[in-house]
Design a protein around this motif. Structure first.
Motif, PDB file in Angstrom:
ATOM      1  N   THR A 107      22.636  10.418 -12.652  1.00 33.51           N
ATOM      2  CA  THR A 107      21.506  11.142 -12.000  1.00 33.51           C
ATOM      3  C   THR A 107      20.048   9.369 -12.828  1.00 33.51           C
ATOM      4  O   THR A 107      20.179   9.094 -12.677  1.00 33.51           O
ATOM      5  N   PRO A 108      19.160  10.127 -11.545  1.00 33.74           N
ATOM      6  CA  PRO A 108      17.721   8.752 -11.742  1.00 33.74           C
ATOM      7  C   PRO A 108      17.118   8.622 -12.971  1.00 33.74           C
ATOM      8  O   PRO A 108      16.715   7.619 -13.435  1.00 33.74           O
ATOM      9  N   ARG A 109      17.410   9.929 -13.928  1.00 33.40           N
ATOM     10  CA  ARG A 109      16.910  10.041 -15.438  1.00 33.40           C
ATOM     11  C   ARG A 109      17.820   8.990 -15.968  1.00 33.40           C
ATOM     12  O   ARG A 109      17.331   8.077 -16.930  1.00 33.40           O
ATOM     13  N   VAL A 113       6.832  -2.413 -17.217  1.00 31.79           N
ATOM     14  CA  VAL A 113       8.114  -2.794 -16.242  1.00 31.79           C
ATOM     15  C   VAL A 113       6.795  -2.026 -15.091  1.00 31.79           C
ATOM     16  O   VAL A 113       6.791  -0.930 -15.732  1.00 31.79           O
ATOM     17  N   PRO A 114       6.397  -2.964 -14.227  1.00 35.52           N
ATOM     18  CA  PRO A 114       5.778  -2.125 -12.709  1.00 35.52           C
ATOM     19  C   PRO A 114       6.434  -0.789 -12.363  1.00 35.52           C
ATOM     20  O   PRO A 114       8.043  -1.233 -12.164  1.00 35.52           O
ATOM     21  N   VAL A 115       5.792  -0.119 -11.563  1.00 28.63           N
ATOM     22  CA  VAL A 115       5.976   0.937 -11.670  1.00 28.63           C
ATOM     23  C   VAL A 115       6.957   0.423  -9.993  1.00 28.63           C
ATOM     24  O   VAL A 115       7.767   1.691  -9.743  1.00 28.63           O
ATOM     25  N   ALA A 116       6.130  -0.513  -9.416  1.00 26.99           N
ATOM     26  CA  ALA A 116       6.869  -0.643  -7.399  1.00 26.99           C
ATOM     27  C   ALA A 116       8.315  -1.472  -8.402  1.00 26.99           C
ATOM     28  O   ALA A 116       9.197  -0.584  -7.919  1.00 26.99           O
ATOM     29  N   GLU A 117       8.669  -2.137  -9.265  1.00 22.82           N
ATOM     30  CA  GLU A 117       9.586  -2.491 -10.146  1.00 22.82           C
ATOM     31  C   GLU A 117      10.772  -1.857 -10.274  1.00 22.82           C
ATOM     32  O   GLU A 117      11.869  -2.110  -9.621  1.00 22.82           O
ATOM     33  N   LEU A 118       9.897  -1.379 -10.918  1.00 23.86           N
ATOM     34  CA  LEU A 118      11.386   0.146 -11.283  1.00 23.86           C
ATOM     35  C   LEU A 118      11.153   0.857  -9.817  1.00 23.86           C
ATOM     36  O   LEU A 118      13.365   0.813  -9.820  1.00 23.86           O
ATOM     37  N   ALA A 129      16.294   1.613  -6.540  1.00 28.09           N
ATOM     38  CA  ALA A 129      16.480   1.849  -4.965  1.00 28.09           C
ATOM     39  C   ALA A 129      17.677   0.773  -4.298  1.00 28.09           C
ATOM     40  O   ALA A 129      18.315   1.537  -3.943  1.00 28.09           O
ATOM     41  N   ALA A 130      17.688   0.188  -5.924  1.00 31.55           N
ATOM     42  CA  ALA A 130      19.080  -0.643  -5.051  1.00 31.55           C
ATOM     43  C   ALA A 130      20.720  -0.142  -5.591  1.00 31.55           C
ATOM     44  O   ALA A 130      21.646  -0.188  -5.889  1.00 31.55           O
ATOM     45  N   VAL A 131      20.652   1.223  -6.490  1.00 31.06           N
ATOM     46  CA  VAL A 131      21.732   1.568  -7.241  1.00 31.06           C
ATOM     47  C   VAL A 131      21.599   3.348  -5.973  1.00 31.06           C
ATOM     48  O   VAL A 131      22.008   4.278  -6.990  1.00 31.06           O
ATOM     49  N   GLY A 132      20.613   3.925  -5.007  1.00 32.46           N
ATOM     50  CA  GLY A 132      20.518   4.607  -4.256  1.00 32.46           C
ATOM     51  C   GLY A 132      19.754   5.431  -4.488  1.00 32.46           C
ATOM     52  O   GLY A 132      19.183   6.880  -4.397  1.00 32.46           O
ATOM     53  N   VAL A 133      18.235   5.135  -5.616  1.00 27.82           N
ATOM     54  CA  VAL A 133      17.741   6.183  -6.145  1.00 27.82           C
ATOM     55  C   VAL A 133      15.845   6.074  -5.493  1.00 27.82           C
ATOM     56  O   VAL A 133      15.140   4.758  -5.107  1.00 27.82           O
ATOM     57  N   ASP A 134      15.632   6.674  -4.428  1.00 27.48           N
ATOM     58  CA  ASP A 134      14.139   7.540  -4.276  1.00 27.48           C
ATOM     59  C   ASP A 134      13.457   7.312  -5.090  1.00 27.48           C
ATOM     60  O   ASP A 134      13.353   7.778  -6.057  1.00 27.48           O
ATOM     61  N   ALA A 135      11.914   6.709  -4.319  1.00 29.02           N
ATOM     62  CA  ALA A 135      10.745   6.879  -4.712  1.00 29.02           C
ATOM     63  C   ALA A 135      10.204   7.633  -5.458  1.00 29.02           C
ATOM     64  O   ALA A 135      10.522   8.153  -6.710  1.00 29.02           O
ATOM     65  N   PRO A 136      10.398   8.824  -4.643  1.00 30.67           N
ATOM     66  CA  PRO A 136      10.089  10.095  -5.252  1.00 30.67           C
ATOM     67  C   PRO A 136      10.671  10.800  -7.109  1.00 30.67           C
ATOM     68  O   PRO A 136      10.330  11.166  -8.162  1.00 30.67           O
ATOM     69  N   SER A 163      11.737  11.429 -12.538  1.00 33.34           N
ATOM     70  CA  SER A 163      12.456  11.311 -14.122  1.00 33.34           C
ATOM     71  C   SER A 163      11.830  10.687 -14.744  1.00 33.34           C
ATOM     72  O   SER A 163      11.538  10.919 -16.145  1.00 33.34           O
ATOM     73  N   VAL A 164      10.819   9.582 -14.338  1.00 36.27           N
ATOM     74  CA  VAL A 164       9.857   8.725 -15.255  1.00 36.27           C
ATOM     75  C   VAL A 164       8.677   9.775 -15.881  1.00 36.27           C
ATOM     76  O   VAL A 164       8.540   9.604 -17.631  1.00 36.27           O
TER      77      VAL A 164
END
Length: 270
Positions: A9-11, A29-34, A39-46, A51-52
């Motif tokens: 899960t993303p969380r 950690v910047p949001v863009a870096e998160l 994304a490298a493990v398949g989680v999209d930005a939304p 989750s954050v």
């Protein structure tokens, strides 16, 4: 019922990311870096953002600005304590010794029965077995983490903790099989091995360790593994079946950790 799923899960991945790398980054950690790292493990930005937000509502992540003024998130003191408690289980290299037991004996008034449910759930999540309905048992080394958890959740007034040894009358190995569902725990180890042992074999055949690939495989392995030391609290080998798969799954994770963690740190910016 024990359920350790290979569905990430993303969380959970965000918590795993901070446990593996994020907490070692100086500052938030910047949001863009998160978003890049997830994304490298398949989680999209939304999914990252939602989750954050949930982790922030739980008090585990705090909004903060980097030194460049960029929006980001850092761990709360509570979250850091949770990760430090988890380190002692997740990265334990050696088979645990028989150091006795910690008992949690609790009594919750009927008027506060919801807290009774929360208490049972948390003890189960910590890896406690059930000796009787109001007496839960775990290896003694879990005392500190149990104390932190019960205090954090405001459940300490309902619980007495004891440390001791099992003196009978049932042989301890038989009692352990009654206190924990060993078949279900073994099945969780086998599920981890089924997915992660082939990943280790592939890496063992390689001479290179590209940072992004190492990061991806390590984060996914850690996300699966970190739940197992709570499902299986690390019972002494002398009390477990001879063909117990826990040592094999621990060895696979340890080998993946040694091969991939530091290489993946390059991609994670640590």
């Amino acid at each position: 019922m024990i359920n350790v799923s290979e569905q990430h899960t993303p969380r959970s991945l965000i918590v795993t990311l901070y446990g593996a790398y994020g907490r070692f980054v100086p500052g938030p950690v910047p949001v863009a870096e998160l978003i890049r790292l997830l994304a490298a493990v398949g989680v999209d930005a939304p999914s990252v953002r939602s989750s954050v937000s949930r982790l922030k509502r739980r008090g585990l992540m705090l909004p903060a600005r980097t030194t460049q003024g960029t929006a980001g998130y850092e761990l709360s003191a509570e979250a850091r304590q949770l990760l430090e408690d988890g380190d002692r289980r997740i990265y334990a290299a050696a088979a645990p010794a028989d150091e006795g037991w910690v008992l949690a004996v609790f009594s919750v008034p009927e008027s506060q029965r919801q807290k009774r449910h929360v208490l049972r759930s948390r003890l189960a999540a910590l890896g406690f077995g059930t000796a009787t309905p109001g007496v839960w048992i775990a290896p003694a080394r879990l005392y500190e983490e149990t104390r932190h958890t019960l205090q954090r959740l405001g459940l300490a007034p309902y619980v007495d903790l004891f440390r001791g040894e099992h003196l009978g009358f049932t042989p301890t190995a038989e009692a352990v099989a009654r206190w924990w569902d060993l078949a279900a725990i073994a099945k969780a180890h086998e599920a981890f091995l089924q997915v992660r042992a082939p990943v280790l074999e592939r890496w063992q055949r390689r001479t290179d360790t590209p940072p992004e690939e190492a990061y991806r495989d390590y984060l996914l392995a850690l996300d699966s593994w970190r739940h197992l030391p709570y499902v299986d609290p690390g019972l002494p080998a002398s009390l477990l079946p001879a063909d117990w798969p826990g040592a094999r799954s621990a060895a696979v994770f340890q080998a993946l950790h040694e091969r991939l963690r530091d290489a993946g740190a390059g991609f994670a910016g640590v």
